[in-house]
Write an enzyme that holds these catalytic residues in place. Structure first.
Site, PDB file in Angstrom:
ATOM      1  CB  SER A 151      -0.879   0.165   1.268  1.00 61.03           C
ATOM      2  OG  SER A 151      -1.353   1.208   1.250  1.00 61.03           O
ATOM      3  CE1 TYR A 164      -3.704  -2.238   4.890  1.00 63.51           C
ATOM      4  CE2 TYR A 164      -3.337   0.110   4.492  1.00 63.51           C
ATOM      5  CZ  TYR A 164      -3.684  -1.295   4.142  1.00 63.51           C
ATOM      6  OH  TYR A 164      -3.887  -1.569   2.759  1.00 63.51           O
TER       7      TYR A 164
HETATM    8  N1  LIG Z   1      -8.664  -1.072  -1.391  1.00 66.70           N
HETATM    9  C1  LIG Z   1      -7.773  -0.294  -1.317  1.00 66.70           C
HETATM   10  O1  LIG Z   1      -7.981   0.977  -1.293  1.00 66.70           O
HETATM   11  C2  LIG Z   1      -6.383  -0.757  -1.121  1.00 66.70           C
HETATM   12  C3  LIG Z   1      -5.207   0.357  -1.066  1.00 66.70           C
HETATM   13  C4  LIG Z   1      -3.978  -0.297  -0.759  1.00 66.70           C
HETATM   14  C5  LIG Z   1      -3.853  -1.788  -0.586  1.00 66.70           C
HETATM   15  N2  LIG Z   1      -4.767  -2.344  -0.447  1.00 66.70           N
HETATM   16  C6  LIG Z   1      -4.501  -3.923  -0.161  1.00 66.70           C
HETATM   17  O2  LIG Z   1      -5.111  -4.817  -1.253  1.00 66.70           O
HETATM   18  C7  LIG Z   1      -5.368  -5.942  -0.669  1.00 66.70           C
HETATM   19  C8  LIG Z   1      -6.866  -6.365  -1.104  1.00 66.70           C
HETATM   20  O3  LIG Z   1      -7.745  -5.277  -0.446  1.00 66.70           O
HETATM   21  P1  LIG Z   1      -9.032  -5.200  -1.170  1.00 66.70           P
HETATM   22  O4  LIG Z   1      -9.606  -3.886  -0.968  1.00 66.70           O
HETATM   23  O5  LIG Z   1      -9.389  -6.211  -2.224  1.00 66.70           O
HETATM   24  O6  LIG Z   1      -9.919  -5.552   0.243  1.00 66.70           O
HETATM   25  P2  LIG Z   1     -11.120  -6.890   0.331  1.00 66.70           P
HETATM   26  O7  LIG Z   1     -12.257  -6.410  -0.667  1.00 66.70           O
HETATM   27  O8  LIG Z   1     -11.709  -6.607   1.815  1.00 66.70           O
HETATM   28  O9  LIG Z   1     -10.653  -8.057   0.276  1.00 66.70           O
HETATM   29  C9  LIG Z   1      -9.979  -8.587   1.520  1.00 66.70           C
HETATM   30  C10 LIG Z   1      -9.458 -10.100   0.877  1.00 66.70           C
HETATM   31  O10 LIG Z   1      -8.557 -10.477   2.051  1.00 66.70           O
HETATM   32  C11 LIG Z   1      -8.895 -11.935   2.382  1.00 66.70           C
HETATM   33  N3  LIG Z   1      -8.538 -12.174   3.751  1.00 66.70           N
HETATM   34  C12 LIG Z   1      -8.375 -11.376   4.847  1.00 66.70           C
HETATM   35  N4  LIG Z   1      -8.180 -12.057   5.820  1.00 66.70           N
HETATM   36  C13 LIG Z   1      -7.847 -13.351   5.504  1.00 66.70           C
HETATM   37  C14 LIG Z   1      -7.390 -14.212   6.042  1.00 66.70           C
HETATM   38  N5  LIG Z   1      -7.059 -14.443   7.404  1.00 66.70           N
HETATM   39  N6  LIG Z   1      -7.190 -15.552   5.310  1.00 66.70           N
HETATM   40  C15 LIG Z   1      -7.861 -15.561   4.237  1.00 66.70           C
HETATM   41  N7  LIG Z   1      -8.054 -14.565   3.346  1.00 66.70           N
HETATM   42  C16 LIG Z   1      -8.234 -13.484   4.183  1.00 66.70           C
HETATM   43  C17 LIG Z   1     -10.576 -11.683   2.234  1.00 66.70           C
HETATM   44  O11 LIG Z   1     -11.062 -12.983   2.290  1.00 66.70           O
HETATM   45  P3  LIG Z   1     -12.482 -13.395   2.988  1.00 66.70           P
HETATM   46  O12 LIG Z   1     -13.252 -12.440   2.243  1.00 66.70           O
HETATM   47  O13 LIG Z   1     -13.021 -14.608   1.915  1.00 66.70           O
HETATM   48  O14 LIG Z   1     -12.547 -13.604   4.352  1.00 66.70           O
HETATM   49  C18 LIG Z   1     -10.514 -10.874   0.880  1.00 66.70           C
HETATM   50  O15 LIG Z   1     -10.567 -11.982  -0.017  1.00 66.70           O
HETATM   51  C19 LIG Z   1      -5.244  -5.963   0.831  1.00 66.70           C
HETATM   52  O16 LIG Z   1      -3.871  -6.460   1.202  1.00 66.70           O
HETATM   53  C20 LIG Z   1      -5.137  -4.268   1.100  1.00 66.70           C
HETATM   54  O17 LIG Z   1      -4.310  -3.958   2.269  1.00 66.70           O
HETATM   55  C21 LIG Z   1      -5.962  -2.210  -0.497  1.00 66.70           C
END
Ligand SMILES: NC(=O)c1ccc[n+]([C@@H]2O[C@H](COP(=O)([O-])OP(=O)(O)OC[C@H]3O[C@@H](n4cnc5c(N)ncnc54)[C@H](OP(=O)(O)O)[C@@H]3O)[C@@H](O)[C@H]2O)c1
Length: 260
Positions: A151, A164
């Site tokens: 991130s 984070y």
């Molecule tokens: N969205 C943003 O603005 C943003 C910005 C920078 C970085 N990121 C990074 O991008 C990545 C994805 O984010 P997103 O926005 O797509 O989030 P999201 O829609 O909330 O998805 C998060 C994913 O992580 C999985 N997960 C979380 N804890 C887990 C665990 N203990 N075991 C297995 N799976 C787990 C969830 O699985 P389940 O739902 O099946 O539990 C889900 O598939 C993250 O690492 C986040 O920090 C996101």
């Protein structure tokens, strides 16, 4: 200008087996869709079976892929899943560590339990799976590509993002040493630092519930908020042979958030 196949082929993922965590939602789901469009076979990890199945339903050739309903913090299950995947599909060419949690809390609100929880999911579980995939028994002998979804909070600051940010900074830092450690084996390591991308994670945050605050956050990105596709396209590049001389980098995909 039209391009011939030869020019485009370095970006193909045909013949590659790629593991993706967090494939049940948001960015990880889109990475799975993009990789399958580029020809990859996938091994998908997530906790929510229903949403994982929805992801598979959107992939090319759904039968080509395997799904594990697994908490990545359950190391015994993850180890067995990797073993099973290799016995069915053969060895891996790539891994995307995308699963993560994104707490927003001032330092005074953090607890040891919360610190352990965030670091375990965002850092330790990713390191554990990376270690497993990089074993000669599980990885193609020609090498491979490992991507950590970090991130911009791993490099710059924001109120409430210290925990984070520390976890994401750890991924960016570790990537560099892994790149050096595994260069001779042709295993490449890179991280991606997204700005705010519209996903269930970002849209459940406090600022997204208030129109003015969401506009403020949007305006911090000269190109506006990102889409999961923006991160998936960068990830596909890092997994493909088009990036064969790229290792140890952090690819910032943030619509200009950190340019100011
Ligand atoms: N969205 C943003 O603005 C943003 C910005 C920078 C970085 N990121 C990074 O991008 C990545 C994805 O984010 P997103 O926005 O797509 O989030 P999201 O829609 O909330 O998805 C998060 C994913 O992580 C999985 N997960 C979380 N804890 C887990 C665990 N203990 N075991 C297995 N799976 C787990 C969830 O699985 P389940 O739902 O099946 O539990 C889900 O598939 C993250 O690492 C986040 O920090 C996101």
């Amino acid at each position: 200008m039209s391009r011939n196949n030869e020019e485009l082929s370095p970006f193909s993922l045909e013949g590659k087996l790629i593991a993706i965590t967090g494939a049940s939602s948001g960015i990880g789901k889109q990475i799975a869709i993009t990789c399958s469009n580029l020809g990859a076979s996938l091994v998908l990890f997530g906790r929510n079976r229903e949403r994982l199945n929805q992801t598979v339903g959107e992939l090319q050739n759904p039968d080509k892929h395997i799904v594990f309903e697994t908490d990545i913090n359950d190391f015994e299950k993850v180890k067995n899943d990797v073993k099973e995947a290799v016995s069915i599909k053969g060895k891996f060419s790539g891994l995307v560590n995308c699963a993560g949690v994104s707490p927003t809390m001032p330092l005074r609100a953090t607890s040891e339990t919360k610190m352990q929880e965030v670091f375990k999911t965002n850092v330790v579980a990713a390191m554990n799976l990376t270690k497993l995939i990089c074993k000669p028994a599980n990885l193609n002998k020609e090498g491979g590509s490992i991507v950590f979804i970090a991130s911009v909070m791993g490099s710059v600051g924001e109120i409430g993002k210290s925990l984070y940010g520390m976890s994401k900074g750890a991924l960016i830092a570790g990537t560099k040493s892994l790149a050096v450690e595994y260069g001779a084996k042709n295993i490449r390591f890179n991280s991606i630092s997204p700005g705010v991308v519209v996903t269930p994670m970002s849209m459940s945050s406090e600022y997204s519930k208030d129109e003015k605050k969401l506009q403020f956050v949007t305006d911090l990105h000269p190109l506006g908020l990102g889409k999961p596709e923006d991160i998936a396209n960068g990830t596909a590049f890092l997994l493909s042979d088009a990036s064969r001389w790229v290792t140890g980098t952090d690819l910032i995909i943030d619509g200009g958030y950190t340019a100011k």
